[in-house]
Write a protein that holds these residues in place. Sequence first.
Motif, short mmCIF file in Angstrom:
data_model
loop_
_atom_site.label_atom_id
_atom_site.label_comp_id
_atom_site.label_asym_id
_atom_site.label_seq_id
_atom_site.Cartn_x
_atom_site.Cartn_y
_atom_site.Cartn_z
N ALA A 177 0.84 -1.20 0.00
CA ALA A 177 0.00 0.00 0.00
C ALA A 177 0.88 1.25 0.00
N LEU A 178 0.51 2.21 -0.84
CA LEU A 178 1.17 3.50 -0.86
C LEU A 178 0.25 4.51 -0.17
N ILE A 179 0.79 5.17 0.86
CA ILE A 179 -0.01 6.05 1.72
C ILE A 179 0.44 7.49 1.57
N ASP A 180 -0.53 8.39 1.40
CA ASP A 180 -0.26 9.82 1.46
C ASP A 180 -0.46 10.24 2.91
N ALA A 181 0.64 10.49 3.60
CA ALA A 181 0.57 10.80 5.03
C ALA A 181 -0.13 12.13 5.29
N ARG A 182 0.02 13.07 4.39
CA ARG A 182 -0.59 14.38 4.58
C ARG A 182 -2.12 14.30 4.52
N LEU A 183 -2.62 13.48 3.60
CA LEU A 183 -4.06 13.34 3.44
C LEU A 183 -4.63 12.15 4.20
N SER A 184 -3.76 11.35 4.85
CA SER A 184 -4.18 10.15 5.59
C SER A 184 -4.99 9.23 4.70
N ARG A 185 -4.44 8.95 3.54
CA ARG A 185 -5.20 8.23 2.52
C ARG A 185 -4.32 7.23 1.79
#
Length: 219
Positions: A177-185
Amino acid sequence: MTRPNSPIFLALCFAGACASPRTPAPAIQETTPQATRPLGFTAAQRIMVLPAHFVRGGDSLGWAAGIAEPKQFLRALDDELAFALGERGLRSSWIYPAEVARSAKRAVTMSTDPYALAADVLRPGATAKPILDLPAAFASQVRNLVALHDNVRLALLPVEVRFEKVETGGRALLRLALIDARLSRVVWSGDVASDSALRFSPALSASIASKVADLIAAP
């Protein structure tokens, strides 16, 4: 016209060419890893690779049951991923699990253990529908770790390894999984399959790592 869910579109978004920071990034869920370099847009970015977290038991091959030390198996997978990605030119620009752990240990106020994230929700079959927005506790953990490094927004999480029978023996599958930490997504997730093998061996981890690297950059 560039499709909204294409890797090129995603790359433009992360470069700031579309969508403001408050606009949710487009998501690709359960995509087919065999697509050409679906994570190629990450090669030019600074990415945090989190530790591999789970081994699923109960496979018909009995391979998971034969792993005496699952934690050692996962740490070996971490090392193989770091090696394979480093060989594709990402040795110095990406941050790998051992460095993530050292950074968390140095931060005395940091309570997040990178080896014990609340990542169960991303395991295959954990929820009726694939998770897109991260639960608050898990999102906070990822943000805490990313905040320890400059210019990092995306985190790549090897969620779970499971084994399945194929005609030529068996193979390992890694849920990534690739996670965008800023958007929590979650902006991408998929299964990465190793080469098939007649029996379990450490070579499966190296094979998975090579296939993960294939999603990002050519050999």
